[in-house]
Design a protein around this motif. Structure first.
Motif, PDB file in Angstrom:
ATOM      1  N   CYS A   1       0.832  -1.670  -0.054  1.00  0.00           N
ATOM      2  CA  CYS A   1       0.304  -0.011   0.136  1.00  0.00           C
ATOM      3  C   CYS A   1       0.339   1.656  -0.030  1.00  0.00           C
ATOM      4  CB  CYS A   1      -1.262  -0.162   1.544  1.00  0.00           C
ATOM      5  SG  CYS A   1      -0.565  -0.240   3.326  1.00  0.00           S
ATOM      6  N   GLU A   2       2.006   0.985   0.025  1.00  0.00           N
ATOM      7  CA  GLU A   2       2.923   2.611  -0.039  1.00  0.00           C
ATOM      8  C   GLU A   2       3.087   3.337  -1.145  1.00  0.00           C
ATOM      9  OE1 GLU A   2       7.450   3.097   1.265  1.00  0.00           O
ATOM     10  OE2 GLU A   2       6.986   1.822   2.307  1.00  0.00           O
ATOM     11  N   GLY A   3       2.389   4.914  -0.619  1.00  0.00           N
ATOM     12  CA  GLY A   3       2.662   5.094  -2.055  1.00  0.00           C
ATOM     13  C   GLY A   3       1.031   5.568  -2.636  1.00  0.00           C
ATOM     14  N   LYS A   4      -0.002   5.028  -2.420  1.00  0.00           N
ATOM     15  CA  LYS A   4      -0.685   4.968  -2.994  1.00  0.00           C
ATOM     16  C   LYS A   4      -2.010   5.332  -1.835  1.00  0.00           C
ATOM     17  CE  LYS A   4      -0.380   0.550  -4.654  1.00  0.00           C
ATOM     18  NZ  LYS A   4       0.955  -0.190  -5.357  1.00  0.00           N
ATOM     19  N   ASP A   5      -3.539   5.991  -2.578  1.00  0.00           N
ATOM     20  CA  ASP A   5      -4.329   6.620  -1.620  1.00  0.00           C
ATOM     21  C   ASP A   5      -5.314   5.455  -0.475  1.00  0.00           C
ATOM     22  OD1 ASP A   5      -7.306   7.387  -1.384  1.00  0.00           O
ATOM     23  OD2 ASP A   5      -6.924   8.996  -2.724  1.00  0.00           O
ATOM     24  N   MET A   6      -4.173   5.785   0.344  1.00  0.00           N
ATOM     25  CA  MET A   6      -4.716   4.467   1.585  1.00  0.00           C
ATOM     26  C   MET A   6      -6.442   4.244   1.408  1.00  0.00           C
ATOM     27  SD  MET A   6      -2.294   3.687   2.323  1.00  0.00           S
ATOM     28  CE  MET A   6      -3.242   2.564   3.763  1.00  0.00           C
ATOM     29  N   LYS A   7      -7.200   5.655   0.985  1.00  0.00           N
ATOM     30  CA  LYS A   7      -8.922   5.122   1.865  1.00  0.00           C
ATOM     31  C   LYS A   7      -9.127   4.347  -0.362  1.00  0.00           C
ATOM     32  CE  LYS A   7     -12.094   8.053   3.251  1.00  0.00           C
ATOM     33  NZ  LYS A   7     -13.239   8.767   3.368  1.00  0.00           N
ATOM     34  N   LEU A   8      -8.600   4.755  -0.925  1.00  0.00           N
ATOM     35  CA  LEU A   8      -8.678   3.385  -1.962  1.00  0.00           C
ATOM     36  C   LEU A   8      -8.613   2.763  -2.038  1.00  0.00           C
ATOM     37  CD1 LEU A   8      -8.898   6.587  -4.739  1.00  0.00           C
ATOM     38  CD2 LEU A   8     -10.579   5.868  -3.598  1.00  0.00           C
ATOM     39  N   TRP A   9      -6.784   2.193  -1.322  1.00  0.00           N
ATOM     40  CA  TRP A   9      -6.467   1.269  -1.431  1.00  0.00           C
ATOM     41  C   TRP A   9      -6.727   0.308  -0.675  1.00  0.00           C
ATOM     42  CZ3 TRP A   9      -2.763  -1.511  -3.848  1.00  0.00           C
ATOM     43  CH2 TRP A   9      -2.438  -3.096  -3.371  1.00  0.00           C
ATOM     44  N   GLN A  10      -7.423   0.625   0.888  1.00  0.00           N
ATOM     45  CA  GLN A  10      -7.926  -0.167   1.410  1.00  0.00           C
ATOM     46  C   GLN A  10      -9.515  -0.320   0.654  1.00  0.00           C
ATOM     47  OE1 GLN A  10      -7.191  -0.496   4.821  1.00  0.00           O
ATOM     48  NE2 GLN A  10      -9.366  -1.552   5.386  1.00  0.00           N
ATOM     49  N   LEU A  11     -10.524   0.224   0.260  1.00  0.00           N
ATOM     50  CA  LEU A  11     -12.037  -0.344  -0.635  1.00  0.00           C
ATOM     51  C   LEU A  11     -11.200  -1.034  -1.378  1.00  0.00           C
ATOM     52  CD1 LEU A  11     -14.718   0.493  -0.219  1.00  0.00           C
ATOM     53  CD2 LEU A  11     -14.423   2.276  -2.104  1.00  0.00           C
ATOM     54  N   ALA A  12     -10.664  -0.773  -2.052  1.00  0.00           N
ATOM     55  CA  ALA A  12      -9.700  -2.040  -3.205  1.00  0.00           C
ATOM     56  C   ALA A  12      -9.906  -3.142  -2.140  1.00  0.00           C
ATOM     57  CB  ALA A  12      -8.825  -1.310  -4.122  1.00  0.00           C
ATOM     58  N   SER A  13      -8.524  -2.991  -1.393  1.00  0.00           N
ATOM     59  CA  SER A  13      -8.204  -4.458  -0.656  1.00  0.00           C
ATOM     60  C   SER A  13      -9.829  -5.130  -0.145  1.00  0.00           C
ATOM     61  CB  SER A  13      -7.194  -3.959   0.354  1.00  0.00           C
ATOM     62  OG  SER A  13      -7.550  -5.108   1.420  1.00  0.00           O
ATOM     63  N   ASN A  14     -10.547  -4.348   0.383  1.00  0.00           N
ATOM     64  CA  ASN A  14     -12.106  -4.941   1.284  1.00  0.00           C
ATOM     65  C   ASN A  14     -12.629  -5.342   0.444  1.00  0.00           C
ATOM     66  OD1 ASN A  14     -10.587  -3.653   3.685  1.00  0.00           O
ATOM     67  ND2 ASN A  14     -12.040  -2.395   3.654  1.00  0.00           N
ATOM     68  N   GLY A  15     -13.051  -4.551  -0.551  1.00  0.00           N
ATOM     69  CA  GLY A  15     -13.684  -5.208  -2.102  1.00  0.00           C
ATOM     70  C   GLY A  15     -12.816  -6.707  -3.012  1.00  0.00           C
ATOM     71  N   VAL A  16     -11.816  -6.367  -2.947  1.00  0.00           N
ATOM     72  CA  VAL A  16     -11.560  -8.061  -4.097  1.00  0.00           C
ATOM     73  C   VAL A  16     -11.376  -8.799  -2.260  1.00  0.00           C
ATOM     74  CG1 VAL A  16      -9.571  -8.804  -4.346  1.00  0.00           C
ATOM     75  CG2 VAL A  16      -9.963  -7.375  -5.219  1.00  0.00           C
ATOM     76  N   THR A  17     -11.504  -8.861  -1.204  1.00  0.00           N
ATOM     77  CA  THR A  17     -11.111 -10.165  -0.467  1.00  0.00           C
ATOM     78  C   THR A  17     -12.483 -10.411   0.249  1.00  0.00           C
ATOM     79  OG1 THR A  17      -9.764  -8.449   0.628  1.00  0.00           O
ATOM     80  CG2 THR A  17     -10.246 -10.021   2.292  1.00  0.00           C
ATOM     81  N   ILE A  18     -13.612  -9.696   0.050  1.00  0.00           N
ATOM     82  CA  ILE A  18     -15.002 -10.236   0.035  1.00  0.00           C
ATOM     83  C   ILE A  18     -15.868 -10.837  -1.013  1.00  0.00           C
ATOM     84  CG2 ILE A  18     -17.246  -8.991   0.516  1.00  0.00           C
ATOM     85  CD1 ILE A  18     -16.091  -6.523   2.669  1.00  0.00           C
TER      86      ILE A  18
END
Length: 171
Positions: A85-102
């Motif tokens: 996640c380094e260097g990424k927009d954290m809110k969008l990275w978190q949302l992408a991570s959550n979406g893919v995992t779910i």
């Protein structure tokens, strides 16, 4: 359906059940499970290797939903989403991570609470593909809060991508 009050021991038992179903998640047993009333649902803290669960939140869930929430956190650890996640927009990275995992765990038949970060566009995609899609939506003028709203309200980015398509067609 309210079940009996969840104990810390119950959380560890759920983790063991998750690992029995998904043996590849066994590499996550070094993470501590704790209750914390300051988090809204479940929060993963990579730095101190702890997964925090809100006791009230977990108590209102069905047995299947509790299983899904624990599996969700363990899967995110196992997929190393936090490392990339380094260097990424954290809110969008978190949302992408959550979406893919779910989306991944939904395919395995897990049942999540209604108010999760599931959105159909994350199905069958990598976190990098979903993150790029979210960044493109942001770069096309969509506010990050609007993106979150669409995910949590409609479980889809269809309205936002339709607006993007309309503006591209008008050029």
């Amino acid at each position: 359906m309210k079940e009996t009050k969840l104990s810390l021991s119950d959380l560890y038992n759920i983790r063991e059940d998750v690992i029995k179903k998904f043996p590849l998640l066994a590499n996550t047993t070094n993470f501590i499970l704790e209750f914390n009333s300051n988090c809204s649902g479940s929060v993963l803290n990579y730095k101190d290797k702890t997964i925090y669960f809100n006791h009230d939140f977990m108590n209102q869930l069905s047995k299947e939903e509790r299983f899904a929430i624990v599996a969700f956190e363990l899967t995110r650890i196992s997929l190393n989403h936090h490392v990339r996640c380094e260097g990424k927009d954290m809110k969008l990275w978190q949302l992408a991570s959550n979406g893919v995992t779910i989306a991944l765990l939904n395919k395995e038949g897990l049942v999540f609470p209604e108010n999760t970060a599931y959105f159909k566009e994350a199905e069958d995609k990598t976190i990098d593909e979903v993150y790029e899609m979210l960044i493109n939506l942001k770069n096309d003028g969509n506010n990050v809060d609007n993106i979150y709203h669409e995910v949590f309200t409609n479980h889809s980015l269809e309205k936002l991508t339709a607006r993007e398509d309309e503006s591209n067609n008008s050029l």
